[in-house]
Design a protein around this motif. Sequence first.
Motif, PDB file in Angstrom:
ATOM      1  N   GLY A  26       0.789  -1.222   0.000  1.00  0.00           N
ATOM      2  CA  GLY A  26       0.000   0.000   0.000  1.00  0.00           C
ATOM      3  C   GLY A  26       0.825   1.278   0.000  1.00  0.00           C
ATOM      4  O   GLY A  26       0.278   2.364   0.114  1.00  0.00           O
ATOM      5  N   GLU A  96      -6.300   9.674  -6.205  1.00  0.00           N
ATOM      6  CA  GLU A  96      -6.462   8.291  -6.632  1.00  0.00           C
ATOM      7  C   GLU A  96      -7.911   8.085  -7.092  1.00  0.00           C
ATOM      8  O   GLU A  96      -8.801   8.802  -6.676  1.00  0.00           O
ATOM      9  CB  GLU A  96      -6.180   7.335  -5.463  1.00  0.00           C
ATOM     10  CG  GLU A  96      -4.865   7.563  -4.774  1.00  0.00           C
ATOM     11  CD  GLU A  96      -3.715   6.794  -5.386  1.00  0.00           C
ATOM     12  OE1 GLU A  96      -3.946   5.959  -6.259  1.00  0.00           O
ATOM     13  OE2 GLU A  96      -2.583   7.050  -4.990  1.00  0.00           O
ATOM     14  N   GLU A 101      -8.588   3.553  -4.382  1.00  0.00           N
ATOM     15  CA  GLU A 101      -8.618   3.911  -2.958  1.00  0.00           C
ATOM     16  C   GLU A 101      -9.313   2.827  -2.148  1.00  0.00           C
ATOM     17  O   GLU A 101      -8.874   2.469  -1.057  1.00  0.00           O
ATOM     18  CB  GLU A 101      -9.341   5.244  -2.752  1.00  0.00           C
ATOM     19  CG  GLU A 101      -8.529   6.444  -3.133  1.00  0.00           C
ATOM     20  CD  GLU A 101      -9.295   7.740  -2.926  1.00  0.00           C
ATOM     21  OE1 GLU A 101     -10.496   7.698  -2.575  1.00  0.00           O
ATOM     22  OE2 GLU A 101      -8.687   8.790  -3.113  1.00  0.00           O
ATOM     23  N   ALA A 102     -10.418   2.295  -2.685  1.00  0.00           N
ATOM     24  CA  ALA A 102     -11.154   1.248  -1.983  1.00  0.00           C
ATOM     25  C   ALA A 102     -10.314  -0.021  -1.857  1.00  0.00           C
ATOM     26  O   ALA A 102     -10.271  -0.643  -0.792  1.00  0.00           O
ATOM     27  CB  ALA A 102     -12.467   0.947  -2.709  1.00  0.00           C
ATOM     28  N   LEU A 104      -7.025  -0.206  -1.882  1.00  0.00           N
ATOM     29  CA  LEU A 104      -5.937   0.064  -0.939  1.00  0.00           C
ATOM     30  C   LEU A 104      -6.428   0.168   0.502  1.00  0.00           C
ATOM     31  O   LEU A 104      -5.645  -0.010   1.434  1.00  0.00           O
ATOM     32  CB  LEU A 104      -5.182   1.333  -1.342  1.00  0.00           C
ATOM     33  CG  LEU A 104      -4.382   1.221  -2.637  1.00  0.00           C
ATOM     34  CD1 LEU A 104      -3.763   2.555  -2.993  1.00  0.00           C
ATOM     35  CD2 LEU A 104      -3.315   0.144  -2.535  1.00  0.00           C
ATOM     36  N   ALA A 105      -7.713   0.415   0.692  1.00  0.00           N
ATOM     37  CA  ALA A 105      -8.271   0.474   2.045  1.00  0.00           C
ATOM     38  C   ALA A 105      -8.515  -0.922   2.625  1.00  0.00           C
ATOM     39  O   ALA A 105      -8.712  -1.064   3.833  1.00  0.00           O
ATOM     40  CB  ALA A 105      -9.582   1.271   2.041  1.00  0.00           C
ATOM     41  N   LEU A 106      -8.485  -1.932   1.773  1.00  0.00           N
ATOM     42  CA  LEU A 106      -8.697  -3.304   2.251  1.00  0.00           C
ATOM     43  C   LEU A 106      -7.487  -3.766   3.061  1.00  0.00           C
ATOM     44  O   LEU A 106      -6.365  -3.330   2.825  1.00  0.00           O
ATOM     45  CB  LEU A 106      -8.867  -4.262   1.068  1.00  0.00           C
ATOM     46  CG  LEU A 106     -10.098  -4.085   0.193  1.00  0.00           C
ATOM     47  CD1 LEU A 106     -10.016  -5.036  -1.001  1.00  0.00           C
ATOM     48  CD2 LEU A 106     -11.364  -4.329   0.986  1.00  0.00           C
ATOM     49  N   GLU A 108      -4.390  -6.112   3.954  1.00  0.00           N
ATOM     50  CA  GLU A 108      -3.382  -6.631   3.025  1.00  0.00           C
ATOM     51  C   GLU A 108      -3.747  -7.984   2.434  1.00  0.00           C
ATOM     52  O   GLU A 108      -3.570  -8.216   1.249  1.00  0.00           O
ATOM     53  CB  GLU A 108      -2.027  -6.691   3.748  1.00  0.00           C
ATOM     54  CG  GLU A 108      -0.896  -7.195   2.895  1.00  0.00           C
ATOM     55  CD  GLU A 108      -0.717  -8.693   2.983  1.00  0.00           C
ATOM     56  OE1 GLU A 108      -0.308  -9.286   1.972  1.00  0.00           O
ATOM     57  OE2 GLU A 108      -1.005  -9.270   4.039  1.00  0.00           O
ATOM     58  N   ARG A 111      -6.256  -7.286  -0.337  1.00  0.00           N
ATOM     59  CA  ARG A 111      -5.669  -6.529  -1.447  1.00  0.00           C
ATOM     60  C   ARG A 111      -4.896  -7.450  -2.373  1.00  0.00           C
ATOM     61  O   ARG A 111      -4.967  -7.343  -3.597  1.00  0.00           O
ATOM     62  CB  ARG A 111      -4.682  -5.462  -0.931  1.00  0.00           C
ATOM     63  CG  ARG A 111      -5.275  -4.208  -0.435  1.00  0.00           C
ATOM     64  CD  ARG A 111      -4.222  -3.127  -0.266  1.00  0.00           C
ATOM     65  NE  ARG A 111      -2.995  -3.525   0.384  1.00  0.00           N
ATOM     66  CZ  ARG A 111      -2.700  -3.303   1.655  1.00  0.00           C
ATOM     67  NH1 ARG A 111      -3.548  -2.682   2.435  1.00  0.00           N
ATOM     68  NH2 ARG A 111      -1.546  -3.688   2.147  1.00  0.00           N
ATOM     69  N   LEU A 152     -17.537  -0.448   0.519  1.00  0.00           N
ATOM     70  CA  LEU A 152     -16.757   0.800   0.449  1.00  0.00           C
ATOM     71  C   LEU A 152     -17.208   1.669  -0.715  1.00  0.00           C
ATOM     72  O   LEU A 152     -17.332   2.891  -0.574  1.00  0.00           O
ATOM     73  CB  LEU A 152     -15.261   0.487   0.313  1.00  0.00           C
ATOM     74  CG  LEU A 152     -14.562  -0.027   1.560  1.00  0.00           C
ATOM     75  CD1 LEU A 152     -13.157  -0.545   1.191  1.00  0.00           C
ATOM     76  CD2 LEU A 152     -14.462   1.064   2.597  1.00  0.00           C
ATOM     77  N   GLU A 156     -19.201   5.511  -1.002  1.00  0.00           N
ATOM     78  CA  GLU A 156     -18.690   6.629  -1.783  1.00  0.00           C
ATOM     79  C   GLU A 156     -19.569   6.956  -2.980  1.00  0.00           C
ATOM     80  O   GLU A 156     -19.292   7.916  -3.696  1.00  0.00           O
ATOM     81  CB  GLU A 156     -17.268   6.313  -2.276  1.00  0.00           C
ATOM     82  CG  GLU A 156     -16.271   6.143  -1.155  1.00  0.00           C
ATOM     83  CD  GLU A 156     -14.906   5.702  -1.671  1.00  0.00           C
ATOM     84  OE1 GLU A 156     -14.689   5.723  -2.899  1.00  0.00           O
ATOM     85  OE2 GLU A 156     -14.067   5.362  -0.849  1.00  0.00           O
TER      86      GLU A 156
END
Length: 161
Positions: A26, A96, A101-102, A104-106, A108, A111, A152, A156
């Motif tokens: 990330g 982004e 963004e969603a 990367l918010a998860l 690891e 992702r 997510l 948004e």
Amino acid sequence: MDREEARQIVERYGSMVYRLAYARTGQRSDAEDVTQEVFLRLVRAGPAFQDEEHQKAWLLKVTAHCAGDLLRSPWHKRRRPLEEADGLTAPEPVEESGVLEAVLALPERYRTVIHLFYYEELSVAEIAAILGKREGAIRTRLSRARGMLRALLDEEGEAHV
């Protein structure tokens, strides 16, 4: 492995290795460190590959392990964001896309499977082999990750996954 062969491998697979490292960590700087470490290991080990698919799988597996090692390292766990450092301010983040963004918010673990499945277009079996997990565990992670992404993106107002 000679210099020319290493250069060709880096040109062919460098972006793939970087993308997976970025998906796992990330952070751009961490992804760059992992990418460098992967290719250093390639040059040092000089493995004999059966074919191009074997070479790609080896690079993805080493990338996944190096990124995991970095995330588990004591140095990484003690690291603070730049904004928290006294008297320093961080540069403005690059804008982004909502989906990126969603993702990367998860966490690891989610992702990584999303990246390998959708971006690298690997099968569940291939992902399981790379990560050293059972296929059922990979299917579960993909399902949970899709649900998290859906939630997510709904928050948004983005399109459904």
